[in-house]
Design a protein around this motif. Structure first.
Motif, short mmCIF file in Angstrom:
data_model
loop_
_atom_site.label_atom_id
_atom_site.label_comp_id
_atom_site.label_asym_id
_atom_site.label_seq_id
_atom_site.Cartn_x
_atom_site.Cartn_y
_atom_site.Cartn_z
N UNK D 47 0.62 -1.06 -0.12
CA UNK D 47 -0.07 0.39 0.13
C UNK D 47 0.99 1.68 -0.01
N UNK D 48 0.88 2.41 -0.66
CA UNK D 48 0.79 3.58 -0.56
C UNK D 48 1.36 4.61 0.63
N UNK D 49 1.99 4.94 1.29
CA UNK D 49 2.51 5.34 2.82
C UNK D 49 0.89 6.46 3.15
N UNK D 50 0.66 6.84 2.18
CA UNK D 50 -0.28 7.66 2.98
C UNK D 50 -1.92 6.94 2.94
N UNK D 51 -1.59 6.09 2.29
CA UNK D 51 -3.26 5.35 2.86
C UNK D 51 -2.25 4.37 3.65
N UNK D 52 -1.69 4.06 4.25
CA UNK D 52 -0.76 3.81 5.46
C UNK D 52 -1.47 4.61 6.52
N UNK D 53 -1.23 5.94 6.68
CA UNK D 53 -1.06 6.90 7.03
C UNK D 53 -1.84 7.47 7.08
N UNK D 54 -2.99 6.77 6.67
CA UNK D 54 -4.60 7.11 6.57
C UNK D 54 -5.46 6.72 7.52
N UNK D 55 -4.70 5.03 7.08
CA UNK D 55 -5.42 4.36 8.09
C UNK D 55 -5.10 3.73 9.47
N UNK D 56 -3.90 4.06 9.70
CA UNK D 56 -3.43 4.67 11.07
C UNK D 56 -4.09 5.38 11.67
N UNK D 57 -4.77 6.87 11.07
CA UNK D 57 -5.22 7.70 12.05
C UNK D 57 -6.35 6.74 11.99
N UNK D 221 -5.29 -10.06 10.06
CA UNK D 221 -5.27 -9.12 8.89
C UNK D 221 -4.89 -9.81 7.38
N UNK D 222 -3.85 -10.06 7.94
CA UNK D 222 -2.88 -10.82 7.14
C UNK D 222 -4.20 -11.76 5.72
N UNK D 223 -4.76 -12.58 7.11
CA UNK D 223 -5.84 -13.85 6.10
C UNK D 223 -6.93 -13.18 5.45
N UNK D 224 -6.98 -11.98 6.19
CA UNK D 224 -8.57 -11.26 5.60
C UNK D 224 -8.13 -10.24 4.43
N UNK D 225 -6.38 -10.43 4.43
CA UNK D 225 -6.19 -9.73 3.05
C UNK D 225 -6.19 -7.79 3.21
N UNK D 226 -6.51 -7.55 4.79
CA UNK D 226 -6.20 -5.94 5.42
C UNK D 226 -4.65 -5.64 4.76
N UNK D 227 -4.19 -5.82 3.61
CA UNK D 227 -2.71 -5.60 3.32
C UNK D 227 -2.32 -4.04 4.71
N UNK D 228 -3.61 -3.07 4.18
CA UNK D 228 -2.85 -1.48 4.58
C UNK D 228 -3.19 -1.83 6.10
N UNK D 229 -4.23 -2.46 6.48
CA UNK D 229 -4.05 -2.80 7.65
C UNK D 229 -2.75 -3.49 8.53
N UNK D 230 -2.49 -4.21 7.62
CA UNK D 230 -0.66 -4.78 8.37
C UNK D 230 0.43 -4.00 7.72
N UNK D 231 0.37 -3.28 7.55
CA UNK D 231 1.60 -2.51 6.78
C UNK D 231 1.45 -1.19 8.29
N UNK D 232 0.44 -0.63 8.40
CA UNK D 232 -0.69 0.34 9.62
C UNK D 232 0.01 -0.64 11.03
#
Ligand SMILES: Nc1ncnc2c1ncn2[C@@H]1O[C@H](COP(=O)(O)OP(=O)(O)OP(=O)(O)O)[C@@H](O)[C@H]1O
Ligand SMILES: Nc1ncnc2c1ncn2[C@@H]1O[C@H](COP(=O)(O)OP(=O)(O)OP(=O)(O)O)[C@@H](O)[C@H]1O
Ligand SMILES: Cc1ncc(C[n+]2csc(CCO)c2C)c(N)n1
Ligand SMILES: [Mg+2]
Ligand SMILES: [Mg+2]
Lengths: 247, 286, 310, 286, 247
Positions: D47-57, D221-232
């Motif tokens: 995922x893009x850093x901005x997406x990860x940041x959004x997810x973090x928020x 999250x990995x199993x559920x393909x929630x990749x962005x939250x995995x990266x968060x």
């Protein structure tokens, strides 16, 4: 010239001007700033103010112009004595074959024969110091700084080294500055003796040595020698009037 | 003179020195064996050493060793890659404060990422060959080596640097002829840790995207409840890791003769030289 | 009243496949039977069996394959009921690949999880479908097949489950979760693999004998939970999502519909949810023996019983 | 005098020093962001850093942080346990040649075992509580620390030991007043590595038999393909790791004033003291 | 007595017997084995043969009976000067409050005032040596071994230290053995001077010093002093007949 070291300027108002091929000694109380002065001349320390010039070129803070034997021997524990001794030419990228041969010959003269392949830990205190001195000489620079090179040597070995050093200096037209605590040594070896006083370091006086250029050991028995030595000691003791007696 | 003390042993007591550690190993195995039998631990929880040994005799040469071969090849490739990465990084960390403050924290952060989460991405990028596995191995192994190298490279007395500077040594010379020898003990510490981590990294990497290697075998055997063979594989892996660790230790001894070569030889020769007449020292008169 | 503690090992981390139990707990079906469930999430599917065999749990969810393997290794585990009346493991190929017949997987990269039984089923199906096995590139990729498929590093999932991967795939490619036109699915049992039960409920021989009433109580509550789940699939999905918010509702509803479909069979019509036929187990055992998944014959009559469902 | 060189910077250029590393981080993130968009990397791959940041928020405070809390508690417990184990082991390795030759190889071998294979056994023995996870964390973290400690404890010049012996120092005094201070830099290197390993160890341990913690969340999250939250989650983990690493670094600086405290202060004071008149040194006359 | 060090016995036929409260110097060429002899006396090296006794008790290989100032200063870099100086009593488990106060007073006398809280790197060569000497004295043993304690000191500081050391030795009735390269120092401080020769080390002769027990600096100007010094130098040079002239 004040080096960057703490609140107290370590060296101040020091003016040391040398002729080419001159042998000069600095003698002064422990902790007065002699080693610091050497560090400045060698370009290792930058003085807050002041200048260091060699052949008219400013060399403040630019090391590599002089050969410097530091007060601690700083032999590299992982190198044999031979490899320690040839470090200077090695770093300068000189062809090593002749250098090693010269080193082997000199090791013999320095009483280190048989220790070429020993590591420094196997050497006595005096042997280490001789190895460090030899390493400095092997650098072949026109200016040589020696910080108490004979401190750990007995009188006999010391005398041999003195004569050898003087021979080297005369032969290769080197400029040498020696820090020593021994007035005999200073007078015997030098063209001039600088007597330093502490905090901040400055020179109480300069004793020009008028002994003959070619001098043997016997010169130490002459009244001139005793005279020079007395002058140095008087300056060291800080006798009023001693300074006036000179110059 | 300090190392000599341990050398005052005769050959016989040296044999004894070897017997004791062997005894410890045997004792531990015996305790394990006894525990399994006395506490009736089922083999699928913890097989007895004798069972593992039997399994080793049966499937060791035919099944496990061929897979070990694959894994060790990856281990070595990843280990070497880790060494290269650590060399580059430690130099950057040592010389560039921008790198140290800008990139080192990222490297640190990267080390907290469970590598298995990254494995699929690596497979996607680098395909189904051994490359992702070598990368995983390197990622697992390089960090402790880097930190050890930096610790070692920074550990020298400043006076030595001054001395080298006074000789007009180039930064490269200061690095190779001064910092590096000083850092060697620490670097070898790091190399030893990295060796075991490389083995484990290669094994774990075979969980993902591999169809051979001892890690794959372990995963399969785990699924098939072949617990005894899992332990046999782990034993083989442990021996391989020990061997690699030992090899690094040997190279360490050979690379630092000024630390290791000295005392034993001198001691042996001194034993053979004729003794000289005794004399008293510092005997008070009163 | 005092509730009896009952340690129940799920097959892995909780997921949509646990909808019945998770909702049943919520709806107090288990409490009504005097049970307080403690859920355990083991690492690998067979770990629950080890737990049960060592007294670390009263009951575990497990594949029938793993039960047979465990019995062959001497673990005294017994299946007392099953979630799914048939395993629907199979191959999922995106429609663009144009694979209409399992034989056409020749020349493709097929990713598999590495579960030994699944590999055997895949190879069996390919062979009986007329494919030359040596021409199919089967690669073990662990539980990360989906990203690999989506990034086209593999062309097909070699061991998908009909209720799990298809909706996930559809959502990822931004299609309705129940769109069946986006992929082709080859179920192994259509290619000569014998029908097998899966997501069974497994206990320890001794424990079952010692505490039959707890197990019976569990199964009563469990049946009630499954029936409620089948009847209220959308609510059941919400019940799971309440606990695992990251699950997508759209996927969950499609999954549950499929799970509900395979939770019943002619046998369950007659005998109730969870019922198993020993003959099905025997055929699977034979299949596993033939394909080297077990090396000794296992007496499956000891591995399965319907006694606790009565 | 050597350290002074880096201190000749003015306050302004010091600000610049801080800007550069920050710039590097920003640049790397920008490259990442651009790559994701230009190469059309799918979010489940990277995922893009901005997406990860959004997810973090979004899920940072509510979902990730509570789990981080659990994981960091395990991390700290395991880290402390690792320190204790490493302390005991390194003393044994240093003083007992039987241990060094009999048990150390086993410890080395144990380090090549993928800990996840052992996890079920640990869970069976110690139950479904945090104990197995703390044990796993400690097992992962203790080894590099042990090796670093041993390397450091052995690294002193033998003359110092002789000197202490001449003072009739007890072995304990030689250890605490001589070997330990000498070993400190190396030990801190090991502590830093162990800190990151403890974080990763605790996370991995939550793959197994856990029902909370950031590792559990990542697995879910990995199993559920929630990749962005995995990266968060990985980002949060990375920050936690960096913080722990930085904390150890801070303690390192405070524990070794003879290495770290010196130059800056002297330099600062020297800047403020009035300059004294210039004078020439070693000016050749000709 | 032959220490375990390589093929060549380093020290042989050496017999050094001391009275309580005696001050003895050893002077000899560099590398002859003086430091090795000290290591044996201090119990750090085990001789292959020979014995070391203190008050009639055998102490070969048993360190801790003497205070030993080694040739290299071996200050601990992680301790401040004050903490370095009190190491001996600290290791002996003495109450530290009075020890530290005594150390602070002595640091002043040793010209190290203001450096109590400095780390050793901030000291000059001579200051380090003084700190090491003070550390040795602070150990308060009845036998003190000093391996070239004044090598890095200038004449003035050295003279101050001489008088101070002699005062300490007289006051606390200590037995002191000094290794030095300076015949003046040896004669001025000692009751007897041992002159060593190398490979393996042995004593060429012993010069008993008949100067008054209570001596000031001025004693160095007396003809007796010059006489003693000449004897020592003759032995050092290995003059035939020098040995016979003694005893
Ligand atoms: N660790 C060692 N290993 C091997 N040989 C050694 C070791 N230390 C000293 N030697 C050798 O033993 C001999 C005597 O050394 P020692 O240090 O006793 O001399 P010394 O009389 O103190 O000399 P100096 O006045 O130069 O300090 C020397 O030849 C030296 O090379
Ligand atoms: N690294 C340092 N940091 C701070 N102060 C220092 C440092 N090195 C030396 N000094 C101080 O600078 C002063 C001069 O030291 P220097 O080493 O030049 O003396 P020296 O004349 O060579 O003395 P010696 O004859 O004892 O070697 C001393 O007071 C010393 O304490
Ligand atoms: C072939 C195959 N294996 C596992 C899963 C994902 N999944 C579904 S249920 C479950 C629990 C254990 O099997 C897991 C991991 C899948 N979708 N397909
Ligand atoms: Mg000096
Ligand atoms: Mg000596």
């Amino acid at each position: 010239m004040t080096p960057d070291r703490g609140l107290v300027p370590a060296v101040e108002g020091v003016d040391l001007a040398l002729n080419r091929n001159e042998f000069v000694s600095i003698i002064g109380p422990s902790g007065c700033g002699k080693s610091t002065l050497f560090n400045i001349i060698a370009g290792l320390l930058k003085p807050t103010s002041g200048e260091v010039a060699l052949d008219g070129k400013e060399i403040v803070g630019r090391p590599g112009h002089v050969a410097y034997m530091m007060q601690r021997d700083l032999l590299l524990p992982w190198r044999t004595i031979l490899d320690n001794v040839v470090l200077g030419p090695e770093l300068a990228g000189k062809p090593m074959e002749p250098v090693r041969n010269r080193a082997l010959a000199l090791l013999r003269r320095f009483g280190l024969e048989g220790y070429e392949n020993s590591y420094p830990t196997a050497l006595s205190g005096g042997m280490r110091q001789r190895a460090a001195l030899l390493r400095t000489i092997m650098c072949e620079r026109s200016v040589v700084l020696l910080d108490e090179p004979f401190g750990a040597l007995d009188a006999l070995t010391r005398a041999t080294m003195h004569e050898w050093l003087l021979g080297i200096q005369r032969e290769f037209q080197q400029t040498m500055i020696l820090i020593t605590h021994d007035p005999d040594e200073a007078v015997y070896l030098s063209d001039r003796v600088y007597v330093a006083t502490p905090r901040p370091m400055s020179f109480a006086g300069i004793v020009p040595i008028t002994l003959p250029y070619d001098r043997g050991r016997d010169v130490t028995m002459t009244p001139e020698f005793a005279d020079h030595k007395r002058q140095v000691l008087a300056l060291l003791r800080g006798d009023k009037g001693a300074t006036d007696a000179l110059h | 003179m300090n190392a000599q003390k341990t050398n005052h042993a005769s050959f016989l007591s040296r044999l004894g020195d070897a017997a004791l550690p062997l005894g410890i190993v045997v004792a531990l195995l015996a305790i394990w064996e006894a525990a399994v039998h006395l506490l009736q631990i089922q083999p699928f929880v913890l097989p007895a050493p004798t069972e593992i040994f039997k399994e080793l005799m049966i499937s060791g040469p035919t099944v496990i060793l061929p897979q070990l071969h694959v894994t060790m090849a990856e281990t070595m490739a990843g280990y070497l890659a880790a060494i290269v990465v650590a060399a580059v990084l430690s130099v950057l960390i040592l010389y560039s404060s921008a790198f140290r403050r800008g990139v080192l924290p990222l490297v640190v952060a990267s080390q907290t990422i469970p590598i298995i989460t990254m494995a699929p991405v690596l497979v996607i990028w680098f395909g189904y060959n051994s490359l992702p596995r070598i990368i995983i191995t390197a990622i697992v192994a390089f960090f402790p080596l880097t930190i050890a190298a930096v610790t070692g490279l920074k550990s020298l007395e400043p006076h030595f640097i001054d001395f080298f500077r006074s000789l007009n040594a180039t930064p490269a010379q200061i690095f190779f002829k001064l910092r590096l020898p000083v850092a060697l003990p620490s670097i070898f510490g790091g190399l030893k840790v990295a060796a075991t981590l490389a083995v484990i990294g290669a094994t774990i990497s075979e969980w993902v995207g591999a169809s051979q290697g001892i890690g794959y075998l372990i995963a399969q055997d785990t699924a098939l409840l072949n617990t005894t063979r899992v332990f046999a594989s782990l034993t083989v892996l442990g021996i391989a890791g020990m061997a690699l660790f030992g090899l690094v230790g040997l190279i360490e001894r050979l690379s630092m003769p000024w630390i290791y070569a000295r005392p034993t030889m001198a001691w042996l020769r001194a034993q053979r030289s004729p003794q000289s007449p005794a004399a008293a020292v510092a005997r008070p008169r009163q | 009243a005092e509730l009896t503690k009952f340690r129940y090992a799920l097959i892995a981390k909780p997921g949509i496949w646990d909808a019945a139990v998770l909702n049943g707990i919520d709806k107090k079906f288990f409490a009504d039977e005097g049970l307080e469930l403690e859920l355990i999430s083991p690492t690998s599917p067979a770990d629950g069996l080890k737990l049960v065999a060592t007294g670390g749990a009263e009951l575990a969810t497990a594949h029938s394959t793993d039960v047979i393997i465990a019995r062959s290794k001497g673990l005294p585990v017994v299946s007392i009921g099953t979630n799914h009346q048939t395993g629907t493991t199979g191959v999922l190929v995106p429609a663009e690949a144009g694979v209409k017949d399992i034989k056409e997987l020749e020349g493709k990269n097929v990713g598999i999880t590495g579960i030994p039984f699944n590999k055997v089923m895949l190879e069996h199906s390919l062979k009986s479908g007329g494919a030359d096995l040596s021409k199919v590139n089967i690669v073990t990729v662990g539980f990360t097949q989906m990203p690999l498929l989506l990034s086209q590093r593999i062309d097909a999932l070699g061991d998908a489950i009909s209720w799990d991967e298809p909706p996930i795939y559809n959502v990822q490619i931004k299609k309705p979760a129940d769109d069946k036109s986006t992929y082709t699915y080859f179920t192994f049992t259509d290619y000569g693999v014998p029908r097998f039960y899966t997501f069974g409920l497994v206990g320890d021989e001794e424990a079952l004998k010692a505490e039959p009433d707890s197990y019976k109580a569990f199964l009563r509550a469990w049946r009630k939970s499954v029936e409620w789940m089948m009847a209220n699939q959308a609510d059941a999905a919400d019940g799971v999502i309440k606990q695992i918010p990251s699950i997508s509702k759209e996927e969950a509803v499609v999954s549950l519909a499929e799970i509900a479909r395979i939770s019943v069979s002619p046998e369950t019509e007659a005998n109730g949810i969870g019922w198993q036929d020993v003959a099905v187990w025997e055929k699977q055992e034979k299949f596993m023996l033939e394909n080297g998944l077990i090396s000794t014959d296992v007496d499956v009559s000891k591995a399965v019983t319907n006694d606790y469902l009565k």
